[in-house]
Design a protein around this motif. Structure first.
Motif, PDB file in Angstrom:
ATOM      1  N   MET A   1      -8.062  60.656  22.975  1.00  0.00           N
ATOM      2  CA  MET A   1      -7.073  59.871  23.718  1.00  0.00           C
ATOM      3  C   MET A   1      -7.805  59.020  24.747  1.00  0.00           C
ATOM      4  SD  MET A   1      -3.894  61.366  25.863  1.00  0.00           S
ATOM      5  CE  MET A   1      -2.904  60.276  26.846  1.00  0.00           C
ATOM      6  N   THR A   2      -7.455  57.749  24.814  1.00  0.00           N
ATOM      7  CA  THR A   2      -8.117  56.863  25.754  1.00  0.00           C
ATOM      8  C   THR A   2      -7.275  56.690  26.995  1.00  0.00           C
ATOM      9  OG1 THR A   2      -7.102  54.937  24.710  1.00  0.00           O
ATOM     10  CG2 THR A   2      -9.263  55.623  23.896  1.00  0.00           C
ATOM     11  N   GLU A   3      -7.935  56.349  28.114  1.00  0.00           N
ATOM     12  CA  GLU A   3      -7.237  56.177  29.382  1.00  0.00           C
ATOM     13  C   GLU A   3      -7.671  54.882  30.043  1.00  0.00           C
ATOM     14  OE1 GLU A   3      -7.750  59.510  31.899  1.00  0.00           O
ATOM     15  OE2 GLU A   3      -6.704  60.898  30.580  1.00  0.00           O
ATOM     16  N   ASP A   4      -6.748  54.277  30.811  1.00  0.00           N
ATOM     17  CA  ASP A   4      -7.113  53.112  31.597  1.00  0.00           C
ATOM     18  C   ASP A   4      -7.666  53.580  32.942  1.00  0.00           C
ATOM     19  OD1 ASP A   4      -4.984  53.763  33.227  1.00  0.00           O
ATOM     20  OD2 ASP A   4      -3.619  52.287  32.354  1.00  0.00           O
ATOM     21  N   HIS A   5      -8.019  52.626  33.803  1.00  0.00           N
ATOM     22  CA  HIS A   5      -8.675  52.977  35.060  1.00  0.00           C
ATOM     23  C   HIS A   5      -7.739  53.680  36.028  1.00  0.00           C
ATOM     24  CE1 HIS A   5     -12.355  51.020  33.927  1.00  0.00           C
ATOM     25  NE2 HIS A   5     -11.721  49.896  33.655  1.00  0.00           N
ATOM     26  N   ALA A   6      -6.422  53.576  35.797  1.00  0.00           N
ATOM     27  CA  ALA A   6      -5.472  54.236  36.687  1.00  0.00           C
ATOM     28  C   ALA A   6      -5.231  55.682  36.277  1.00  0.00           C
ATOM     29  CB  ALA A   6      -4.144  53.485  36.690  1.00  0.00           C
ATOM     30  N   GLY A   7      -5.782  56.081  35.135  1.00  0.00           N
ATOM     31  CA  GLY A   7      -5.662  57.463  34.724  1.00  0.00           C
ATOM     32  C   GLY A   7      -4.509  57.736  33.783  1.00  0.00           C
ATOM     33  N   SER A   8      -3.717  56.707  33.415  1.00  0.00           N
ATOM     34  CA  SER A   8      -2.651  56.910  32.438  1.00  0.00           C
ATOM     35  C   SER A   8      -3.098  56.357  31.097  1.00  0.00           C
ATOM     36  CB  SER A   8      -1.362  56.226  32.895  1.00  0.00           C
ATOM     37  OG  SER A   8      -1.559  54.841  33.001  1.00  0.00           O
ATOM     38  N   ALA A   9      -2.486  56.830  30.027  1.00  0.00           N
ATOM     39  CA  ALA A   9      -2.954  56.492  28.699  1.00  0.00           C
ATOM     40  C   ALA A   9      -2.773  55.007  28.415  1.00  0.00           C
ATOM     41  CB  ALA A   9      -2.211  57.318  27.665  1.00  0.00           C
ATOM     42  N   ALA A  10      -3.815  54.387  27.867  1.00  0.00           N
ATOM     43  CA  ALA A  10      -3.747  52.987  27.489  1.00  0.00           C
ATOM     44  C   ALA A  10      -3.355  52.836  26.027  1.00  0.00           C
ATOM     45  CB  ALA A  10      -5.099  52.317  27.746  1.00  0.00           C
ATOM     46  N   ALA A  11      -3.585  53.857  25.219  1.00  0.00           N
ATOM     47  CA  ALA A  11      -3.208  53.850  23.809  1.00  0.00           C
ATOM     48  C   ALA A  11      -2.671  55.225  23.488  1.00  0.00           C
ATOM     49  CB  ALA A  11      -4.422  53.516  22.950  1.00  0.00           C
ATOM     50  N   PRO A  12      -1.789  55.340  22.465  1.00  0.00           N
ATOM     51  CA  PRO A  12      -1.160  56.646  22.238  1.00  0.00           C
ATOM     52  C   PRO A  12      -2.157  57.773  22.025  1.00  0.00           C
ATOM     53  CG  PRO A  12      -0.002  54.937  21.034  1.00  0.00           C
ATOM     54  CD  PRO A  12      -1.244  54.310  21.595  1.00  0.00           C
ATOM     55  N   PHE A  13      -2.680  57.937  20.831  1.00  0.00           N
ATOM     56  CA  PHE A  13      -3.535  59.069  20.553  1.00  0.00           C
ATOM     57  C   PHE A  13      -4.571  58.655  19.533  1.00  0.00           C
ATOM     58  CE2 PHE A  13      -0.082  60.946  22.649  1.00  0.00           C
ATOM     59  CZ  PHE A  13      -0.571  62.091  23.246  1.00  0.00           C
ATOM     60  N   ASP A  14      -5.651  59.374  19.531  1.00  0.00           N
ATOM     61  CA  ASP A  14      -6.704  59.105  18.576  1.00  0.00           C
ATOM     62  C   ASP A  14      -6.140  59.250  17.160  1.00  0.00           C
ATOM     63  OD1 ASP A  14      -9.010  60.658  16.834  1.00  0.00           O
ATOM     64  OD2 ASP A  14      -9.748  58.960  17.990  1.00  0.00           O
ATOM     65  N   SER A  15      -6.241  58.201  16.381  1.00  0.00           N
ATOM     66  CA  SER A  15      -5.660  58.219  15.040  1.00  0.00           C
ATOM     67  C   SER A  15      -6.327  59.257  14.156  1.00  0.00           C
ATOM     68  CB  SER A  15      -5.758  56.835  14.402  1.00  0.00           C
ATOM     69  OG  SER A  15      -7.119  56.422  14.307  1.00  0.00           O
ATOM     70  N   GLY A  16      -7.602  59.542  14.416  1.00  0.00           N
ATOM     71  CA  GLY A  16      -8.283  60.554  13.633  1.00  0.00           C
ATOM     72  C   GLY A  16      -7.690  61.932  13.854  1.00  0.00           C
ATOM     73  N   GLU A  17      -7.399  62.283  15.110  1.00  0.00           N
ATOM     74  CA  GLU A  17      -6.794  63.583  15.374  1.00  0.00           C
ATOM     75  C   GLU A  17      -5.403  63.661  14.751  1.00  0.00           C
ATOM     76  OE1 GLU A  17      -5.442  66.712  18.860  1.00  0.00           O
ATOM     77  OE2 GLU A  17      -5.777  64.612  19.396  1.00  0.00           O
ATOM     78  N   ALA A  18      -4.630  62.603  14.897  1.00  0.00           N
ATOM     79  CA  ALA A  18      -3.287  62.606  14.317  1.00  0.00           C
ATOM     80  C   ALA A  18      -3.353  62.806  12.809  1.00  0.00           C
ATOM     81  CB  ALA A  18      -2.560  61.308  14.655  1.00  0.00           C
ATOM     82  N   ALA A  19      -4.286  62.148  12.157  1.00  0.00           N
ATOM     83  CA  ALA A  19      -4.431  62.303  10.709  1.00  0.00           C
ATOM     84  C   ALA A  19      -4.822  63.731  10.349  1.00  0.00           C
ATOM     85  CB  ALA A  19      -5.469  61.312  10.188  1.00  0.00           C
TER      86      ALA A  19
END
Length: 305
Positions: A1-19
């Motif tokens: 999971m990626t995060e922006d500089h404010a600490g909240s998620a910038a993108a939903p979830f790692d597609s590899g983990e979801a798969a």
């Protein structure tokens, strides 16, 4: 999971983990997952919960990074990406005059998120019987009771009317009553045994398999027909380090397999969602047992087709 500089998620979830998560349940022949133990709360409350985990407060007792710290819509999207068919919004009060407000928020959340099991909570206070009655009438499908955080006894007389209604309605209660991750004043199996003696038909789902008092809560699940357990955090590397499940009790998991439901504690887990699932499958108790835990047992309990 990626995060922006404010600490909240910038993108939903790692597609590899979801798969990987979707592959796990698909290979078992399941239509998806049912996760009975997830947390969605009003933002100010969730922020305070995360701050408490960040501080490793006394009810946490160790470093506890929040893996899925993100805005609410991102967290919902994450469960959808994993293929979770149904989940809960487990809210819980830590003081009086809070539960009814949380119930209103949770009802609105469920109304806007059809996959969420309409959730409610309660606290030992004079008005509890009234707002629990209204919650049941409004279609609550699951209650949350947090003995540790609320710091109250489940046999407090102010809860008599609550338990009576829950026994009559058979709306399940996910109850954190074990003494992990840190003991509370009223945690442990003894108060729950007393409660069940008084209300033997109560539909309780003991959170976290009752850790660390695993065997005592297995006893109660065997003794009372409507007592179940959820797997939240149990069997994971994180929990096995400090409160391992006793190997000699492994067979008992098969004996009560129809009473065990998958729970994750999402988003407040210090490891991946995939690991929570793999902790279940690596018990090597057979695919039928795993299918029951990850989906079928909860589907039967909550009437999910």
């Amino acid at each position: 999971m990626t995060e922006d500089h404010a600490g909240s998620a910038a993108a939903p979830f790692d597609s590899g983990e979801a798969a990987d998560v979707r592959r796990l349940w698909h290979d078992l022949g399941l239509p998806g997952l049912i996760d009975v133990h997830t947390h969605f709360m009003p933002k100010p409350v969730m922020d305070k919960v995360w701050a408490y985990f960040d501080s490793a407060g006394p009810l946490v007792g160790r470093e506890w990074p929040i893996t899925y710290r993100a805005d609410e819509d991102v967290r919902v999207a994450g469960l959808q990406a994993f293929g979770v068919q149904a989940y809960s919004s487990l809210v819980y009060p830590h003081k009086p005059n809070m539960a009814e407000w949380l119930n209103g928020w949770a009802a609105d959340f469920a109304a806007h998120h059809p996959d969420c099991l309409h959730t409610a909570t309660f606290y030992p206070e004079e008005q509890a019987t009234g707002y629990v009655s209204r919650a049941i009438a409004d279609g609550t499908r699951v209650f949350k009771c947090h003995i540790q955080v609320g710091d109250f006894s489940p046999i407090d007389p102010q809860l008599d009317g609550v338990w009576s209604q829950i026994a009559d309605s058979q709306v399940p209660v996910i109850i954190h009553c074990g003494s992990g991750p840190a003991p509370g004043t009223y945690t442990g199996p003894e108060p729950i045994a007393t409660l069940l003696h008084r209300f033997p038909s109560l539909p309780l789902i003991v959170a976290h398999m009752g850790m660390p008092e695993y065997t005592a809560f297995l006893d109660l699940a065997e003794q009372y027909p409507n007592v179940r357990l959820d797997t939240t955090m149990a069997f994971t590397d994180f929990s096995e380090e400090t409160v391992p499940f006793p190997p000699e009790a492994r067979q008992r998991l098969l004996d009560v397999g129809h009473k065990i439901l998958f729970g994750s504690d999402y988003p407040n887990i210090p490891y991946s969602y995939l690991h929570a699932l793999e902790a279940i499958t690596r018990l090597d108790l057979g695919d039928d047992w795993v299918r029951g835990v990850l989906h079928d047992n909860a589907a039967a309990l909550f009437g999910i087709s």
